[in-house]
Motif scaffolding. Structure first.
Motif, PDB file in Angstrom:
ATOM      1  N   UNK A 162       0.828  -1.209   0.000  1.00 39.07           N
ATOM      2  CA  UNK A 162       0.000   0.000   0.000  1.00 39.07           C
ATOM      3  C   UNK A 162       0.861   1.258   0.000  1.00 39.07           C
ATOM      4  N   UNK A 163       1.950   1.251   0.777  1.00 40.09           N
ATOM      5  CA  UNK A 163       2.814   2.430   0.863  1.00 40.09           C
ATOM      6  C   UNK A 163       3.506   2.706  -0.463  1.00 40.09           C
ATOM      7  N   UNK A 164       3.999   1.653  -1.114  1.00 42.12           N
ATOM      8  CA  UNK A 164       4.682   1.846  -2.397  1.00 42.12           C
ATOM      9  C   UNK A 164       3.709   2.361  -3.449  1.00 42.12           C
ATOM     10  N   UNK A 174      11.201   2.432  -9.487  1.00 46.08           N
ATOM     11  CA  UNK A 174      10.988   1.718  -8.225  1.00 46.08           C
ATOM     12  C   UNK A 174      12.032   0.613  -8.141  1.00 46.08           C
ATOM     13  N   UNK A 175      12.691   0.522  -6.999  1.00 46.10           N
ATOM     14  CA  UNK A 175      13.659  -0.549  -6.751  1.00 46.10           C
ATOM     15  C   UNK A 175      13.134  -1.361  -5.578  1.00 46.10           C
ATOM     16  N   UNK A 176      12.704  -2.594  -5.840  1.00 47.48           N
ATOM     17  CA  UNK A 176      12.115  -3.434  -4.806  1.00 47.48           C
ATOM     18  C   UNK A 176      13.173  -4.389  -4.265  1.00 47.48           C
ATOM     19  N   UNK A 177      13.913  -3.921  -3.257  1.00 43.91           N
ATOM     20  CA  UNK A 177      14.980  -4.733  -2.667  1.00 43.91           C
ATOM     21  C   UNK A 177      14.543  -5.421  -1.386  1.00 43.91           C
ATOM     22  N   UNK A 178      13.343  -5.158  -0.918  1.00 41.48           N
ATOM     23  CA  UNK A 178      12.866  -5.754   0.333  1.00 41.48           C
ATOM     24  C   UNK A 178      12.619  -7.254   0.166  1.00 41.48           C
ATOM     25  N   UNK A 179      12.764  -7.970   1.279  1.00 40.24           N
ATOM     26  CA  UNK A 179      12.385  -9.394   1.320  1.00 40.24           C
ATOM     27  C   UNK A 179      10.953  -9.448   1.849  1.00 40.24           C
ATOM     28  N   UNK A 180      10.013  -9.448   0.916  1.00 37.18           N
ATOM     29  CA  UNK A 180       8.597  -9.332   1.268  1.00 37.18           C
ATOM     30  C   UNK A 180       8.023 -10.717   1.543  1.00 37.18           C
ATOM     31  N   UNK A 181       7.301 -10.821   2.636  1.00 36.60           N
ATOM     32  CA  UNK A 181       6.698 -12.109   2.993  1.00 36.60           C
ATOM     33  C   UNK A 181       5.794 -12.611   1.871  1.00 36.60           C
ATOM     34  N   UNK A 182       5.936 -13.878   1.543  1.00 40.75           N
ATOM     35  CA  UNK A 182       5.081 -14.485   0.519  1.00 40.75           C
ATOM     36  C   UNK A 182       3.747 -14.949   1.089  1.00 40.75           C
ATOM     37  N   UNK A 193      -0.253 -10.072  -1.253  1.00 35.65           N
ATOM     38  CA  UNK A 193      -0.320  -9.383  -2.551  1.00 35.65           C
ATOM     39  C   UNK A 193       1.072  -9.271  -3.169  1.00 35.65           C
ATOM     40  N   UNK A 194       1.142  -9.327  -4.487  1.00 31.60           N
ATOM     41  CA  UNK A 194       2.409  -9.186  -5.193  1.00 31.60           C
ATOM     42  C   UNK A 194       2.659  -7.707  -5.483  1.00 31.60           C
ATOM     43  N   UNK A 195       3.587  -7.135  -4.756  1.00 33.60           N
ATOM     44  CA  UNK A 195       3.854  -5.709  -4.877  1.00 33.60           C
ATOM     45  C   UNK A 195       4.213  -5.322  -6.307  1.00 33.60           C
ATOM     46  N   UNK A 196       5.130  -6.054  -6.920  1.00 28.43           N
ATOM     47  CA  UNK A 196       5.583  -5.694  -8.263  1.00 28.43           C
ATOM     48  C   UNK A 196       4.448  -5.750  -9.278  1.00 28.43           C
ATOM     49  N   UNK A 250       2.218  -2.634  -8.726  1.00 27.97           N
ATOM     50  CA  UNK A 250       2.844  -1.403  -9.211  1.00 27.97           C
ATOM     51  C   UNK A 250       2.850  -1.377 -10.737  1.00 27.97           C
ATOM     52  N   UNK A 251       3.138  -2.521 -11.347  1.00 30.75           N
ATOM     53  CA  UNK A 251       3.149  -2.579 -12.810  1.00 30.75           C
ATOM     54  C   UNK A 251       1.768  -2.315 -13.375  1.00 30.75           C
ATOM     55  N   UNK A 252       0.733  -2.855 -12.728  1.00 30.50           N
ATOM     56  CA  UNK A 252      -0.627  -2.627 -13.219  1.00 30.50           C
ATOM     57  C   UNK A 252      -0.986  -1.143 -13.156  1.00 30.50           C
ATOM     58  N   UNK A 253      -0.544  -0.473 -12.091  1.00 31.94           N
ATOM     59  CA  UNK A 253      -0.856   0.949 -11.941  1.00 31.94           C
ATOM     60  C   UNK A 253      -0.004   1.829 -12.837  1.00 31.94           C
ATOM     61  N   UNK A 254       1.220   1.367 -13.177  1.00 30.74           N
ATOM     62  CA  UNK A 254       2.164   2.185 -13.954  1.00 30.74           C
ATOM     63  C   UNK A 254       2.810   1.307 -15.034  1.00 30.74           C
ATOM     64  N   UNK A 255       2.134   1.135 -16.161  1.00 30.63           N
ATOM     65  CA  UNK A 255       2.605   0.200 -17.195  1.00 30.63           C
ATOM     66  C   UNK A 255       3.991   0.517 -17.741  1.00 30.63           C
TER      67      UNK A 255
END
Length: 386
Positions: A249-251, A262-270, A294-297, A300-305
């Motif tokens: 949500x924050x990203x 956007x650089x997604x370097x976090x280890x996001x819980x699956x 939710x899959x962050x990437x 974000x891609x859906x919102x910003x193609x």
């Protein structure tokens, strides 16, 4: 961060001068060569021999027939940057008025006239820092392109900034601003999913790589938003989150039409779980129903193609072929600019080995996570952010 950079370190008569030895060591650890310049007042607080020991260079304590100020900070001078740390209210006021009655202020006037970058880390009692004349002097000197490293206000004192903050400002002043006028959103660290009010599911990621990327982008001139579980940092606007959903949500909220990457370097819980409202009793068997996060990437891609996005992919196989295959899978699915793939064994350590994977090639990187952050920022500047 400061490899090959020559730093003229100007020291004024604040008690914060006692921290100069460690600051000089840290500048050198980051690759800089340092030469000290001291006011007479500073010499009453720390002996020039201590500065000479810390820098392994002779210290300028007076301006002689060698015209040391020109030798160091003139148009053909030695210094790539003049760093004043600490700078007293007296020194800042003199610089604002072009008063040259100490080696430090004389070097400052020379540097400003020669277009040598100047960085100032003030230190004084808080009432002095709040004096209208001091604030006016800071504003005036800043208007000339000088970078001030904000002090830490504590115990009625405007204490000198941390070594990390001063080194970062020095690096920004001496690094080509290839990401100037750009906005980069970076994620870092391990997210955590609540099991109950006490327990969480998380992973071993330290956030060092993501923070290094954010810092390196800042040094190249970018405005950086860092989304992570940690607190505030001096080189980015920070958004503190805990769970994968909060990070997503924050990203999404901080990635707008003016965002350049956007650089997604976090280890996001699956996976996440439905958290219990009260602490679960110990000593009893439990079965947790894991639900995908939710899959962050993807979001974000859906919102910003068309937005350039950099992904990170950690694997446990230790096999370069498997890491490359996993990286290419996410590269193709989301349409990423490139993926940084690494073995999960580097989590928490300062050193790393990664593969940069894009549509055309795979290249290997080995070094510190700080150096990896710089390499990611360099790739962003070279081929992603325009």
């Amino acid at each position: 961060m400061l490899d090959g950079v020559n730093v003229a370190l100007g020291i004024s008569g604040s008690i914060a001068a006692v921290k100069v030895v460690e600051l000089a060591h840290e500048l050198r650890r980051q690759g800089a060569t340092v030469r000290g310049v001291m006011t007479e007042s500073a010499q009453g607080i720390i002996h020039p021999w201590a500065v000479e020991f810390a820098t392994e260079n002779e210290v300028v304590t007076e301006i002689t027939g060698r015209v040391e100020h020109v030798e160091l900070c003139g148009r053909e001078g030695w210094a790539d940057v003049l760093l004043l740390a600490p700078a007293t209210a007296n020194t800042v006021g003199k610089i604002a008025g072009a008063v040259d009655d100490t080696p430090v202020t004389t070097c400052a006037t020379t540097a400003l006239g020669a277009d040598v970058p100047v960085v100032i880390a003030p230190a004084m009692h808080e009432p002095m820092y709040d004096h209208p004349g001091v604030l006016d002097a800071i504003d005036r000197v800043e208007s000339w392109g000088v970078d001030f490293v904000d002090p830490r206000i504590d115990e009625g004192k405007a204490k000198i900034a941390t070594e990390e903050a001063i080194v970062t400002a020095t690096a920004r002043a001496t690094t080509e601003q290839t990401l100037a006028d750009s906005h980069v959103v970076v994620t870092a660290g391990a997210t955590a999913e609540a099991i109950d009010p006490v327990r969480i599911l998380t992973n071993r990621a330290s956030g060092k790589t993501g923070r290094a990327v954010a810092r390196a982008c800042h040094c190249r001139g970018a405005d950086v938003t860092l989304v992570h579980p940690g607190g505030d940092v001096h080189y980015a606007e920070t958004v503190t989150v805990e769970s994968a959903a909060e990070m997503r949500d924050a990203v999404v909220a901080h990635t707008d039409r003016d965002t350049d990457a956007v650089v997604s370097a976090a280890a996001i819980s699956d996976y996440t779980v439905e958290a219990a409202s009260e602490k679960l009793r110990s000593g009893e068997r439990r079965t947790l129903e894991l639900e995908p996060t939710p899959k962050l990437l993807d979001d974000v891609r859906e919102a910003h193609p068309d937005l350039p996005i950099v992904g990170f992919k950690a694997e446990t196989s230790g096999d370069d072929g498997a890491m490359t295959e996993a990286a290419r899978s996410i590269l193709d699915r989301v349409g990423l600019a490139f993926v940084v793939a690494n073995d999960a064994s580097v989590m928490g350590s300062d050193a790393t080995r990664t593969l940069f994977v894009d549509e055309e090639a795979v290249s290997e990187f080995s070094g510190s996570k700080r150096e990896l952050g710089a390499a990611v920022a360099e790739r962003l500047a070279a081929g992603v952010v325009e």
